[in-house]
Scaffold this motif. Structure first.
Motif, short mmCIF file in Angstrom:
data_model
loop_
_atom_site.label_atom_id
_atom_site.label_comp_id
_atom_site.label_asym_id
_atom_site.label_seq_id
_atom_site.Cartn_x
_atom_site.Cartn_y
_atom_site.Cartn_z
N TYR A 49 0.85 -1.19 0.00
CA TYR A 49 0.00 0.00 0.00
C TYR A 49 0.89 1.24 0.00
O TYR A 49 1.99 1.23 0.58
N PRO A 54 -3.94 -15.23 10.69
CA PRO A 54 -4.12 -14.23 11.75
C PRO A 54 -4.46 -12.83 11.22
O PRO A 54 -4.25 -12.55 10.05
N SER A 55 -4.98 -12.00 12.10
CA SER A 55 -5.35 -10.64 11.73
C SER A 55 -4.15 -9.91 11.13
O SER A 55 -3.04 -10.00 11.64
N GLY A 56 -4.39 -9.22 10.03
CA GLY A 56 -3.33 -8.43 9.40
C GLY A 56 -2.43 -9.24 8.46
O GLY A 56 -1.46 -8.70 7.92
N LYS A 81 -5.35 -11.21 4.13
CA LYS A 81 -6.50 -11.89 3.51
C LYS A 81 -7.35 -10.91 2.70
O LYS A 81 -7.67 -11.15 1.53
N THR A 82 -7.74 -9.80 3.34
CA THR A 82 -8.59 -8.82 2.66
C THR A 82 -7.85 -8.22 1.45
O THR A 82 -8.44 -8.02 0.39
N TYR A 117 -7.14 1.01 -4.93
CA TYR A 117 -6.16 1.27 -3.87
C TYR A 117 -4.81 1.61 -4.51
O TYR A 117 -4.36 0.91 -5.40
N GLU A 136 -15.37 -12.39 5.47
CA GLU A 136 -16.03 -12.45 6.78
C GLU A 136 -17.50 -12.05 6.71
O GLU A 136 -17.95 -11.13 7.41
N1 LIG Z 1 -6.18 0.58 2.78
C1 LIG Z 1 -5.01 0.27 3.37
N2 LIG Z 1 -3.98 1.17 3.39
C2 LIG Z 1 -2.80 0.88 3.97
N3 LIG Z 1 -2.53 -0.31 4.58
C3 LIG Z 1 -3.50 -1.23 4.59
C4 LIG Z 1 -4.79 -0.99 4.00
N4 LIG Z 1 -5.56 -2.09 4.18
C5 LIG Z 1 -4.78 -2.97 4.85
N5 LIG Z 1 -3.55 -2.47 5.10
C6 LIG Z 1 -2.42 -3.16 5.78
O1 LIG Z 1 -2.10 -4.32 5.04
C7 LIG Z 1 -1.82 -5.43 5.91
C8 LIG Z 1 -2.78 -6.58 5.60
O2 LIG Z 1 -4.08 -6.16 5.96
P1 LIG Z 1 -5.40 -6.97 5.55
O3 LIG Z 1 -6.56 -6.10 5.85
O4 LIG Z 1 -5.25 -7.47 4.18
O5 LIG Z 1 -5.31 -8.20 6.59
P2 LIG Z 1 -6.42 -9.26 7.02
O6 LIG Z 1 -5.73 -10.60 6.98
O7 LIG Z 1 -7.63 -9.10 6.19
O8 LIG Z 1 -6.72 -8.89 8.55
P3 LIG Z 1 -8.08 -9.07 9.41
O9 LIG Z 1 -8.18 -10.54 9.74
O10 LIG Z 1 -7.83 -8.23 10.62
O11 LIG Z 1 -9.22 -8.59 8.57
C9 LIG Z 1 -1.95 -4.88 7.32
O12 LIG Z 1 -0.67 -4.55 7.78
C10 LIG Z 1 -2.81 -3.63 7.16
O13 LIG Z 1 -2.50 -2.67 8.14
#
Ligand SMILES: Nc1ncnc2c1ncn2[C@@H]1O[C@H](COP(=O)(O)OP(=O)(O)OP(=O)(O)O)[C@@H](O)[C@H]1O
Ligand SMILES: [Mg+2]
Length: 280
Positions: free
Chosen positions: A13, A39-41, A44-45, A59, A169
């Motif tokens: 990003y 795990p969170s972060g 995945k998203t 993005y 989710e």
């Molecule tokens: N729009 C954004 N701008 C900058 N950094 C982002 C953005 N979205 C996510 N990140 C960063 O990218 C990394 C991966 O985030 P992502 O949301 O993909 O994780 P996740 O596995 O979906 O987490 P969760 O289980 O908490 O939803 C993290 O370090 C997050 O802070």
């Protein structure tokens, strides 16, 4: 041909120091039901955003590698075109629903595509029936429960007839009953219409019996890609802090004490059947 092909994909990003996902290589075939967890972060998203072109078109940041969806390279096709191949449903349907009532909501995307009136009507009816929400047709989104909203959100992406449904989710704001209904709907779409499913979901007990493949991510990378049985009997989920279904915890503990089972129980019902066999 694979429906989804991801080659050496990394994305950082704008303003971030570290890539959110790195070196992702993945192919997914038509009809698969994939659970994506980690795990969170762990990214995945971010990976979901790459599947329908929100990354790189919406993005900002640096993308390396390629994502090919049903022959389309996401770099070369805008999000509205990719939406006809990949439907993306988020955690919080409220932000996704914009129209005055459910029927209008479902007509919104096909109208924007400029489809003929009769075709739009047909698609709206089909989606209402598939999600069993005909009775909600004239309700406003704010009049619906969380589970109903989520079914409307799924219906609204289905009106574009995507071959792939990505759900990030979708049940996290729902009570157990609402979650079960939504997950059953997703399973039906997979079984009856052969829609390819990629699902991020924490209610493993409800979803693992339908899952054909589990992809585990950690720190932006894929660390395991296997059947659900193999994935949750390995040490990796525990090492990276991913929940293991209670039925498999029980299976692992009992296996350690020497009890032998002929299959891995993916949910409470499976475990009960196996234990009943042992107790007899
Ligand atoms: N729009 C954004 N701008 C900058 N950094 C982002 C953005 N979205 C996510 N990140 C960063 O990218 C990394 C991966 O985030 P992502 O949301 O993909 O994780 P996740 O596995 O979906 O987490 P969760 O289980 O908490 O939803 C993290 O370090 C997050 O802070
Ligand atoms: Mg996420």
């Amino acid at each position: 041909m694979s429906l989804i092909k991801i080659k050496n994909l990394s994305f950082t990003y704008a303003n971030a120091e570290e890539p959110a996902i790195k070196n992702i290589n993945l192919t997914i075939d038509k009809g698969e039901f994939v659970l994506l967890t980690g795990p969170s972060g762990c990214g995945k998203t971010t990976l979901c955003r790459c599947l329908n072109g929100l990354i790189p078109h919406f993005y900002t940041g640096e993308m390396q590698g390629d994502v090919i969806i049903d022959g389309f390279n996401t770099r070369e096709h805008p999000v509205y075109e990719l939406a006809q191949k990949v439907g993306l449903v988020f955690q919080d349907p409220e932000n996704q629903l914009v129209s005055l009532n459910v029927e209008k909501e479902l007509a919104f995307a096909p109208e924007n595509l400029g489809l003929p009136r009769e075709e739009i009507r047909k698609r709206v009816e089909e989606a209402l029936q598939l999600l069993k929400i005909e009775h909600l047709r004239y309700k406003a989104p704010y009049e619906l429960s969380g589970g109903e909203q989520q079914r409307v959100a799924i219906a609204s992406v289905l009106t574009l007839k995507p071959k792939i449904l990505v759900l990030d989710e979708p049940t996290s704001n729902l009570d157990p009953k609402g979650a079960e209904q939504v997950l059953k709907t997703i399973k039906d779409l997979n079984e009856k219409l052969n829609v390819t499913i990629i699902l991020i979901e924490h209610r493993l007990d409800l979803i693992l019996p339908y899952t054909t493949r589990v992809i585990l991510m950690n720190r932006g990378e894929i660390v395991l890609d296997s059947s659900p049985e193999k994935a949750f009997c390995s040490n990796i989920p525990e090492e990276i802090g991913v929940d293991i279904p209670v039925s498999i915890k029980l299976y692992n503990e009992l296996s350690r004490t020497g009890v032998k089972f002929n299959k891995v129980p993916l949910c409470a019902k499976d475990a009960a059947e196996l234990l009943a066999g042992v107790i007899k």
